[in-house]
Design a protein around this motif. Structure first.
Motif, mmCIF file in Angstrom:
data_model
loop_
_atom_site.group_PDB
_atom_site.id
_atom_site.type_symbol
_atom_site.label_atom_id
_atom_site.label_comp_id
_atom_site.label_asym_id
_atom_site.label_seq_id
_atom_site.Cartn_x
_atom_site.Cartn_y
_atom_site.Cartn_z
ATOM 1 N N ILE A 7 2.326 4.728 41.401
ATOM 2 C CA ILE A 7 1.181 4.064 40.788
ATOM 3 C C ILE A 7 1.619 3.490 39.446
ATOM 4 O O ILE A 7 2.093 4.219 38.574
ATOM 5 C CB ILE A 7 -0.005 5.033 40.614
ATOM 6 N N LEU A 8 1.468 2.177 39.302
ATOM 7 C CA LEU A 8 1.867 1.478 38.079
ATOM 8 C C LEU A 8 0.690 0.681 37.525
ATOM 9 O O LEU A 8 -0.171 0.223 38.287
ATOM 10 C CB LEU A 8 3.024 0.513 38.357
ATOM 11 N N ASP A 9 0.688 0.502 36.209
ATOM 12 C CA ASP A 9 -0.297 -0.389 35.607
ATOM 13 C C ASP A 9 0.085 -1.826 35.920
ATOM 14 O O ASP A 9 1.267 -2.161 36.043
ATOM 15 C CB ASP A 9 -0.350 -0.182 34.092
ATOM 16 N N ILE A 10 -0.908 -2.694 36.003
ATOM 17 C CA ILE A 10 -0.647 -4.110 36.233
ATOM 18 C C ILE A 10 0.130 -4.651 35.031
ATOM 19 O O ILE A 10 -0.273 -4.422 33.887
ATOM 20 C CB ILE A 10 -1.964 -4.885 36.442
ATOM 21 N N PRO A 11 1.241 -5.330 35.264
ATOM 22 C CA PRO A 11 2.019 -5.870 34.140
ATOM 23 C C PRO A 11 1.146 -6.726 33.226
ATOM 24 O O PRO A 11 0.369 -7.559 33.697
ATOM 25 C CB PRO A 11 3.099 -6.715 34.822
ATOM 26 N N GLY A 12 1.230 -6.470 31.934
ATOM 27 C CA GLY A 12 0.458 -7.227 30.960
ATOM 28 C C GLY A 12 -0.906 -6.647 30.636
ATOM 29 O O GLY A 12 -1.575 -7.105 29.716
ATOM 30 N N SER A 13 -1.326 -5.627 31.384
ATOM 31 C CA SER A 13 -2.635 -5.024 31.128
ATOM 32 C C SER A 13 -2.626 -4.316 29.779
ATOM 33 O O SER A 13 -1.728 -3.535 29.474
ATOM 34 C CB SER A 13 -2.976 -4.017 32.234
ATOM 35 N N SER A 14 -3.650 -4.574 28.957
ATOM 36 C CA SER A 14 -3.715 -3.954 27.636
ATOM 37 C C SER A 14 -4.349 -2.568 27.684
ATOM 38 O O SER A 14 -4.255 -1.821 26.705
ATOM 39 C CB SER A 14 -4.497 -4.853 26.665
ATOM 40 N N THR A 15 -4.998 -2.229 28.806
ATOM 41 C CA THR A 15 -5.617 -0.916 28.950
ATOM 42 C C THR A 15 -5.044 -0.244 30.188
ATOM 43 O O THR A 15 -5.284 -0.701 31.312
ATOM 44 C CB THR A 15 -7.153 -1.028 29.086
ATOM 45 N N PRO A 16 -4.282 0.835 30.033
ATOM 46 C CA PRO A 16 -3.711 1.535 31.190
ATOM 47 C C PRO A 16 -4.806 2.050 32.135
ATOM 48 O O PRO A 16 -5.924 2.354 31.701
ATOM 49 C CB PRO A 16 -2.941 2.699 30.564
ATOM 50 N N ILE A 115 -6.763 -1.063 39.189
ATOM 51 C CA ILE A 115 -7.493 -1.527 38.008
ATOM 52 C C ILE A 115 -8.985 -1.325 38.249
ATOM 53 O O ILE A 115 -9.447 -1.411 39.397
ATOM 54 C CB ILE A 115 -7.166 -3.010 37.683
ATOM 55 N N ILE A 116 -9.707 -1.031 37.201
ATOM 56 C CA ILE A 116 -11.169 -0.923 37.273
ATOM 57 C C ILE A 116 -11.743 -2.081 36.472
ATOM 58 O O ILE A 116 -11.339 -2.320 35.328
ATOM 59 C CB ILE A 116 -11.661 0.421 36.720
ATOM 60 N N LEU A 117 -12.674 -2.795 37.079
ATOM 61 C CA LEU A 117 -13.267 -3.976 36.465
ATOM 62 C C LEU A 117 -14.780 -3.837 36.387
ATOM 63 O O LEU A 117 -15.383 -3.056 37.125
ATOM 64 C CB LEU A 117 -12.930 -5.222 37.303
ATOM 65 N N SER A 118 -15.369 -4.641 35.519
ATOM 66 C CA SER A 118 -16.827 -4.756 35.483
ATOM 67 C C SER A 118 -17.173 -6.228 35.682
ATOM 68 O O SER A 118 -16.405 -7.117 35.309
ATOM 69 C CB SER A 118 -17.388 -4.233 34.156
#
Length: 128
Positions: A7-16, A115-118
């Motif tokens: 499990i990796l954060d999306i490259p460039g994401s400012s919020t892990p 990623i979690i989005l609103s």
């Protein structure tokens, strides 16, 4: 059992992702992009994803879910889009030990980018 799922954060994401889990939003849109080593891993991936999906469907707060696959004969990217009542409901389901033990069932080398989005409103285009 060792996990075959990285499990990796999306490259460039400012919020892990783990910080996103702690941020309350309602509804919570969970998108998970899976990258398989090869198209040949599809059957094993789908078998395990179905087990995960059925488990999540049985959890409080899951409103809907849909899996998508990249087009083309050798498509090796899958995207899960799930709508949850809230981040709190998703966080509880995600932390469930029964759910966590399934990670070893994914094909070796599978990478997930969650990623979690609103929802947001854009005037004249879409509503939140």
């Amino acid at each position: 059992m060792a996990s075959n799922l990285t499990i990796l954060d999306i490259p460039g994401s400012s919020t892990p992702f783990l910080s996103q889990l702690e941020t309350e939003t309602s509804p919570a849109i969970f998108i998970n992009t899976f990258v398989l080593r090869s198209h040949g891993d599809e059957e094993q991936f789908l078998t395990n994803w179905a087990r995960d999906g059925n488990h999540m469907k049985s959890q409080y707060g899951m409103l809907s879910g849909q899996l998508h696959r990249s087009v083309g004969p050798e498509g090796n990217i899958f995207v899960n889009i799930a709508v949850w009542e809230s981040t709190k409901a998703f966080r509880k389901a995600f932390a469930d030990p029964e759910f966590k033990k399934h990670a070893s069932g994914y094909p070796e080398g599978t990478i997930a980018y969650p990623i979690i989005l609103s929802k947001i409103a854009v005037s004249g285009v879409c509503v939140a």
